[in-house]
Design an enzyme around this catalytic site. Sequence first.
Site, PDB file in Angstrom:
ATOM      1  N   VAL A 298       0.828  -1.202   0.000  1.00 30.73           N
ATOM      2  CA  VAL A 298       0.000   0.000   0.000  1.00 30.73           C
ATOM      3  C   VAL A 298       0.864   1.254   0.000  1.00 30.73           C
ATOM      4  CG1 VAL A 298      -1.771   1.295   1.255  1.00 30.73           C
ATOM      5  CG2 VAL A 298      -1.861  -1.213   1.201  1.00 30.73           C
TER       6      VAL A 298
ATOM      7  N   ARG B 212      13.648  -6.212   8.814  1.00 33.78           N
ATOM      8  CA  ARG B 212      13.909  -6.491  10.224  1.00 33.78           C
ATOM      9  C   ARG B 212      15.391  -6.289  10.533  1.00 33.78           C
ATOM     10  NH1 ARG B 212       9.890  -6.886  13.709  1.00 33.78           N
ATOM     11  NH2 ARG B 212       8.017  -7.604  12.700  1.00 33.78           N
TER      12      ARG B 212
ATOM     13  N   HIS C  57       6.080 -15.480  19.009  1.00 31.28           N
ATOM     14  CA  HIS C  57       7.525 -15.410  18.910  1.00 31.28           C
ATOM     15  C   HIS C  57       8.124 -14.687  20.109  1.00 31.28           C
ATOM     16  CE1 HIS C  57       6.619 -11.321  17.832  1.00 31.28           C
ATOM     17  NE2 HIS C  57       7.883 -11.034  18.048  1.00 31.28           N
TER      18      HIS C  57
END
Length: 117
Positions: free
Chosen positions: A45, A53, A116
């Site tokens: 978008v 990361r 996580h």
Amino acid sequence: RVRTMWTNDEIHGRISMCPVFKAFMDSPQVQRLHGLKQLATAFLVYMNANHTRFDHSMGVAYLAEKLCSLLQKHQPNLNITDKCVLCVKLAGLLHDLGHGPFSHVYETVVSSDWSHE
């Protein structure tokens, strides 16, 4: 004498890398973060929302070191050693190793009780 290397970051400028930090940074586990988008599918978008990361983790490592170094300098009663500063910097670098592809988007697909964190 320990040889310090440097890398350039678009946001934070020069980031120092001692041999220990560089060894962690060069590990396959950290290098894998180059392929993971920090903002998951947001780049579909917003075309400029494409940092990884790895980029994020390097920035966190830099800021963690900066904060810890300031505490070390201005709060001597805390007895923060250079080793402590390095450990906090490494924690910043390594904090996202558990992330999978597409960030948090896929977590509910894998399992509703898996995290996580």
